[in-house]
Design a protein around this motif. Structure first.
Motif, mmCIF file in Angstrom:
data_model
loop_
_atom_site.group_PDB
_atom_site.id
_atom_site.type_symbol
_atom_site.label_atom_id
_atom_site.label_comp_id
_atom_site.label_asym_id
_atom_site.label_seq_id
_atom_site.Cartn_x
_atom_site.Cartn_y
_atom_site.Cartn_z
ATOM 1 N N THR A 110 34.210 37.587 -59.939
ATOM 2 C CA THR A 110 33.399 38.901 -59.744
ATOM 3 C C THR A 110 32.217 38.120 -58.964
ATOM 4 O OG1 THR A 110 31.628 39.922 -61.057
ATOM 5 C CG2 THR A 110 32.363 38.104 -61.961
ATOM 6 N N ALA A 162 44.119 42.886 -65.871
ATOM 7 C CA ALA A 162 43.459 41.885 -66.782
ATOM 8 C C ALA A 162 42.215 41.686 -66.571
ATOM 9 C CB ALA A 162 44.324 40.924 -66.717
ATOM 10 N N ALA A 163 41.527 41.523 -65.281
ATOM 11 C CA ALA A 163 40.435 41.240 -64.744
ATOM 12 C C ALA A 163 39.302 42.352 -65.081
ATOM 13 C CB ALA A 163 40.347 41.003 -63.255
ATOM 14 N N VAL A 164 39.692 43.593 -65.278
ATOM 15 C CA VAL A 164 38.746 44.598 -65.631
ATOM 16 C C VAL A 164 38.582 44.545 -67.016
ATOM 17 C CG1 VAL A 164 38.748 47.151 -66.086
ATOM 18 C CG2 VAL A 164 39.390 46.423 -63.887
ATOM 19 N N PHE A 165 39.601 44.022 -68.045
ATOM 20 C CA PHE A 165 39.285 43.686 -69.350
ATOM 21 C C PHE A 165 38.397 42.598 -69.434
ATOM 22 C CE2 PHE A 165 42.996 46.460 -69.987
ATOM 23 C CZ PHE A 165 42.624 47.269 -71.172
ATOM 24 N N VAL A 166 38.656 41.423 -68.967
ATOM 25 C CA VAL A 166 38.000 40.226 -69.222
ATOM 26 C C VAL A 166 36.618 40.180 -68.451
ATOM 27 C CG1 VAL A 166 40.100 39.008 -69.749
ATOM 28 C CG2 VAL A 166 39.201 38.570 -67.471
ATOM 29 N N CYS A 167 36.465 41.055 -67.383
ATOM 30 C CA CYS A 167 35.107 40.872 -66.654
ATOM 31 C C CYS A 167 34.464 42.180 -66.853
ATOM 32 C CB CYS A 167 35.649 40.724 -65.267
ATOM 33 S SG CYS A 167 34.067 40.670 -64.116
ATOM 34 N N ASN A 168 34.677 43.279 -66.386
ATOM 35 C CA ASN A 168 34.064 44.496 -66.449
ATOM 36 C C ASN A 168 33.732 44.945 -67.637
ATOM 37 O OD1 ASN A 168 36.168 45.790 -63.300
ATOM 38 N ND2 ASN A 168 34.263 44.069 -63.421
ATOM 39 N N PHE A 169 34.816 45.022 -68.405
ATOM 40 C CA PHE A 169 34.747 45.604 -69.928
ATOM 41 C C PHE A 169 33.865 44.704 -70.582
ATOM 42 C CE2 PHE A 169 38.641 48.114 -69.673
ATOM 43 C CZ PHE A 169 38.235 49.093 -68.775
ATOM 44 N N VAL A 170 34.052 43.170 -70.434
ATOM 45 C CA VAL A 170 33.441 42.376 -71.199
ATOM 46 C C VAL A 170 31.756 42.501 -70.868
ATOM 47 C CG1 VAL A 170 32.650 39.585 -71.146
ATOM 48 C CG2 VAL A 170 34.967 40.533 -71.860
ATOM 49 N N ASN A 171 31.430 42.663 -69.649
ATOM 50 C CA ASN A 171 30.294 42.667 -69.356
ATOM 51 C C ASN A 171 29.654 44.213 -69.885
ATOM 52 O OD1 ASN A 171 27.906 41.904 -67.345
ATOM 53 N ND2 ASN A 171 28.085 44.258 -66.877
ATOM 54 N N HIS A 172 30.232 45.004 -70.068
ATOM 55 C CA HIS A 172 29.535 46.227 -70.754
ATOM 56 C C HIS A 172 29.442 46.104 -72.312
ATOM 57 C CE1 HIS A 172 28.733 50.543 -71.187
ATOM 58 N NE2 HIS A 172 30.010 50.573 -72.194
ATOM 59 N N LEU B 173 38.863 41.019 -76.014
ATOM 60 C CA LEU B 173 39.312 41.667 -74.521
ATOM 61 C C LEU B 173 40.149 40.478 -73.807
ATOM 62 C CD1 LEU B 173 36.263 43.676 -73.710
ATOM 63 C CD2 LEU B 173 38.432 44.445 -74.424
ATOM 64 N N ILE B 180 48.293 40.633 -71.317
ATOM 65 C CA ILE B 180 48.700 41.345 -69.609
ATOM 66 C C ILE B 180 49.264 40.208 -68.918
ATOM 67 C CG2 ILE B 180 47.943 42.499 -67.920
ATOM 68 C CD1 ILE B 180 45.854 43.842 -69.639
ATOM 69 N N LEU B 191 42.534 33.858 -65.073
ATOM 70 C CA LEU B 191 41.429 34.398 -65.452
ATOM 71 C C LEU B 191 40.274 33.657 -66.074
ATOM 72 C CD1 LEU B 191 43.296 37.290 -67.564
ATOM 73 C CD2 LEU B 191 42.392 37.339 -65.064
ATOM 74 N N LEU B 194 37.197 33.402 -64.073
ATOM 75 C CA LEU B 194 36.297 35.058 -63.918
ATOM 76 C C LEU B 194 35.585 34.858 -65.315
ATOM 77 C CD1 LEU B 194 35.793 37.678 -62.692
ATOM 78 C CD2 LEU B 194 38.117 38.367 -63.883
ATOM 79 N N THR B 198 31.557 35.455 -65.391
ATOM 80 C CA THR B 198 31.064 36.514 -66.103
ATOM 81 C C THR B 198 29.934 36.416 -67.184
ATOM 82 O OG1 THR B 198 33.382 37.891 -65.751
ATOM 83 C CG2 THR B 198 31.726 38.985 -67.434
ATOM 84 N N GLN B 211 27.076 44.639 -63.748
ATOM 85 C CA GLN B 211 28.285 45.372 -63.744
ATOM 86 C C GLN B 211 28.817 45.647 -62.459
ATOM 87 O OE1 GLN B 211 29.286 46.650 -67.221
ATOM 88 N NE2 GLN B 211 31.030 46.543 -65.769
#
Lengths: 253, 253
Positions: A110, A162-172, B173, B180, B191, B194, B198, B211
């Motif tokens: 990221t 998987a990156a969306v889960f462990v980065c973007n969603f985690v950050n949310h 997450l 995955i 991962l 990342l 994050t 974000q």
């Protein structure tokens, strides 16, 4: 020396630019940017161009632009049979215009414009059509990173999800934690050591071993107290769904 | 020297035991454990007891047991007007038996038995009924940590809920990311950089500034491709809900 041309001036492009410039075995000969001013402070201005007609021949063209521009940008390169790669996690290799040799050079990290990053620790996932092209990409990747992987387009898609889960969603979830702190006059700093330790744990434990908390213990008293405490619908829904998912996961094992 | 008795032998108790023993201004005189063998390797066996009748007088009794045992354990302490604290994020201070002075000593961290931890960086949230008791707790907390906060029971509840989001849910997450990877023959190691970056980002950026990703960009093409890719119901539901929450958050700002 491998000659490289970079196309793009956004977030990922700027981090790649700096990494390519530092690499001793690479010669970054040009950067093509729609907005040259964005990168004018990063390299010799003579190397910055904004017209495809000015592009020089190189061993490798790296397209680091937004996903929906990759196909169009690749079609504008005024050469044929050159190796052209994109840097996206979600775009198939075949979207690159077929007049050139195709590949993917996906740095899994990221990037924030305002935060410097150590590229040597960033995994780079490579894909190419031939062994020779893969070797060239490996040489380029290894010159900036110690973690180079070869994966196919389907695996890259999985990795991106998987990156969306462990980065973007985690950050949310960090953001929700920050909101809850603010609403209760608490400093978000209180949560930072917990956030860092939670991430650090996965270096020595599997996520399953590292799981703790009321959901893991199926502690319904605490779970219900937390649901009563939360007053925003999205926070309540996320709490419910993730709690149920943790409970269900525990039952599968 | 402040004399301290610790009650409990589980995960949190063991980490506190080690921290109390190291602190120069504290004298850990006894540990009361239902299962003395669990901690026999951690301190002089003469200090380990399992019968409340053997409890000595001390300046502070720290109850580090599971939430639902706190009230019962506190009622068994055979003294009155002593300072008795629990270490829970979710139990109100008033659940401690009223024959003694009450307080809370809540270390905000995720503890794993198999992973050592630097207590000096762990925020400790304190609560007490009087200024004198709070001063005593501050002295104890400062002897093991550099981050000592005074918060009330309502704030502590908020903090505990926030901690569930940024630790327990975040770790879940990570688990989904790991699933995955496994399903697609990818190493979870891919991962890890990342995940660490994050977490590291929130030291220099707010979660809102940090974000990134398809939800933040409202990139529906990628979002739909990811939803098609996911084949487990819980993963799909979590993807949908968190994506929507990120999109809605963006609109509020």
């Amino acid at each position: 020396m491998i000659t490289v041309v970079l196309i793009g001036s956004g977030n990922v492009a700027q981090h790649l630019l700096l990494a390519f410039q530092k690499a001793k075995s690479l010669n970054l000969i040009q950067v093509l940017a729609r907005h040259p001013k964005q990168i004018a402070h990063l390299l010799d201005e003579k190397k910055i161009i904004s017209d495809y007609k000015e592009l020089k021949e190189a061993d490798l063209y790296v397209i680091a632009v937004s996903d929906n521009a990759i196909a169009e940008v690749s079609s504008q390169i005024p050469f044929t049979y050159k190796l052209v790669v994109h840097t996206s996690g979600s775009i198939p290799m075949i979207e690159i215009d077929s007049k050139n040799r195709k590949g993917v050079f996906y740095p899994l990290q990221t990037f924030s414009k305002s935060k410097e990053i150590d590229f040597s620790q960033i995994p780079i996932a490579l894909e190419a059509e031939t062994k020779n092209d893969l070797s060239l990409l490996e040489a380029v990747a290894q010159s900036i990173s110690n973690q180079v992987y070869q994966i196919n387009s389907e695996q890259r898609k999985a990795l991106h999800v998987a990156a969306v889960f462990v980065c973007n969603f985690v950050n949310h979830l960090y953001e929700i934690g920050s909101e809850i702190c603010k609403e209760n006059n608490l400093s978000f700093d209180l949560l930072k050591p917990l956030i860092l330790e939670t991430a650090d744990k996965i270096l020595s434990l599997t996520p399953n071993e590292a799981q703790t908390g009321p959901a893991k213990r199926e502690d319904t008293v605490t779970i219900n107290a937390h649901l009563n405490f939360l007053n925003k619908d999205n926070q309540k829904e996320i709490y419910k769904l993730l709690t149920q998912s943790i409970i269900d996961n525990g039952k599968k094992l």
